[in-house]
Write a protein that holds these residues in place. Structure first.
Motif: not given
Lengths: 332, 332
Positions: A89-92, A102-104, A121-124, A154-155
């Protein structure tokens, strides 16, 4: 974790291909760095892991804050892991600069998913222009796939310009909504509903179950009038309760069915090849503009040139030619 | 008409500002030319007529073939002329290469409008990449305004990538539909309905009157779920008969009301200033990529580089850097 500057990219590439999650995290930090030596190391590392596996799924998932995105991704991810997949899970998050975090960034988000070895899980990333973020997210997807994660998500929060960019990075674009009249779309990017390959109506449980069913029916009608997605795919709308897990299987079945169809027809490979070609030219265009903007003599001129163009006193084309000729040192 | 190469751009600019339609036609031919000396003459001419009048309206009008676009624009244009306006119609037709002719090439289209001195109708340019067409259309709008045409309509068929580009050129984007279930949108660009500031349901006459009323109601419902246009504007949906002229006034009233509101709030000026700034950077980006593509040593490498990137054997970023360093002759 060593700092990127100390990283041996060959060792990193090897560890990453062996599925080492710490190596993957370091590798993504490396591609996100803007330091010139880091960029070079990142590119060498990418070329060392390419081509990656092709039997993967790249999903964009978008929805405004409050729609239950993390709860859904957690339930969705757990289900995928039970079925033997490995999920990244990658966040933009273009709004992270406003909100201060960051949202994550919140460690409690997707806590259960984060504990599984089959999830990453990767924070933005919190800095940088969106264009740059999208470019680096593309590379982060490739790294996740090279590390054996076969489902990359990609979230995004859908409030910015990121969705079009994300749609160009992924195989399918999923939009999360909640029961109601579409008020939540206020402020989201125009065209996002039509961009969606799949719409998930979350919170279809308890008091909201009936409202969710109505929302599904309403969007089904609305999309009938907008069915300009792709000739071979009618956007599906699926009610889900991320809380109870109901409907999460149906979402995966729809994605898997769609993927099988486009893989069999060759459309998936074609799409990914075109995305890569477009990424090449986008990189070139952005890098050229960056080089021009970075030129000391140009930088001095830009504010006055922009003022003249914005006031309608100079045409963009003449102003552009003038800057270009100064930059290249010859007639353009 | 003299060929562009023989044109004295100062004389042309003066004739154009005096409202001479032949001069306007020649001036647009000049901005559409790709010959380097013509481009320079075009830019000098543009700078000679800028800044133009600001009390103008720029409209994008889109709809698939068969929806009655020319009939609508003819009725709409006649009504505007009766109200004292001068109207210019510019076409962008990315499909003209396929069909062999421009959508406006047919002399019988808008025949009545074309006979009026208060109207200027310009067929679609038939060559060139879409980016280039959009850039030149922006300049054609400025020329029309300088020649005293206070309503500029940019007409597209909506099947290509042109609508986003056109939306960035105009003040308002109008989508023409016909009674029915949205089947006509098949093949149109995704997101086009949500892009629209105003939807016109044409053919609201005779046997189709009831169906048109239903279509208006259906889209009103659908848009309630997608109302992410702009917070200060709810997309209006207006039934029209271009044949009888009924509803054409209501379309103009909606446009005029909207224009007055955004002009009063300053949003219109802000939008146009931003469009001009973005046009400057788009011109720069496109011109830089053109210069790179035109470089002999780069051109030789591009096919193999594209193949490697599309096959996933090289990352777009590393490939882009390599080309860029060769082009600039220094590390990038």
């Amino acid at each position: 974790m060593s700092r990127p500057g100390e990283i041996d990219e060959e060792r990193l590439a090897a560890a990453l291909k062996a599925g080492d999650r710490r190596a993957l995290a370091q590798a993504i930090t490396l591609v996100e760095s803007t330091r010139p030596d880091h960029r070079r190391a990142a590119e060498r590392m990418l070329d060392a892991v390419l081509p990656g596996p092709v039997d993967t799924i790249r999903l964009g998932i978008s929805g405004v804050p409050g729609v239950g995105k993390s709860t859904f991704i957690e339930a969705f991810g757990r289900m995928l892991i039970e079925r033997g997949h490995r999920i990244a899970v990658l966040a933009i998050d273009p709004s992270s600069k406003r909100g201060g975090g960051s949202i994550l960034g919140d460690k409690t988000r997707m806590a259960e998913l984060g504990r599984s070895d089959a999830a990453f899980i990767r924070p933005s990333p919190t800095r940088g222009a969106l264009g740059g973020v999208a470019r680096r997210t593309r590379e982060a997807i490739l790294l996740c796939e090279a590390a054996g994660f076969d489902v990359a998500i990609v979230e995004t929060v859908g409030v910015g310009q990121s969705e079009t960019a994300v749609a160009d990075l992924v195989d399918m674009f999923v939009l999360l909504l909640q029961p109601g009249g579409g008020d939540e779309l206020q402020g989201m990017k125009k065209g996002i509903v039509e961009l969606a390959d799949l719409i998930v109506v979350n919170k279809a449980d308890g008091d909201l179950a009936d409202a969710a069913a109505r929302t599904v029916a309403d969007y089904r009608n609305a999309l009938r009038l907008l069915r300009c997605a792709s000739p071979d795919w009618r956007t599906e709308i699926i009610p889900v309760s991320a809380l109870t897990g109901s409907g999460v299987d149906a979402v995966w079945d729809a994605i898997d069915r769609r993927r099988a169809a486009v893989a069999a027809s060759g459309a998936l490979e074609h799409r990914r090849r075109e995305q890569a070609r477009q990424a090449l030219w986008a990189e070139l265009g952005e890098a050229l503009v960056e080089a021009l903007r970075g030129d000391a003599s140009i930088r001095r001129l830009v504010p006055e040139v922009e003022r003249r163009v914005m006031a309608g006193r100079a045409s963009p084309s003449a102003a552009a030619r003038d800057l270009l000729e100064r930059f290249l040192g010859r007639p353009a």
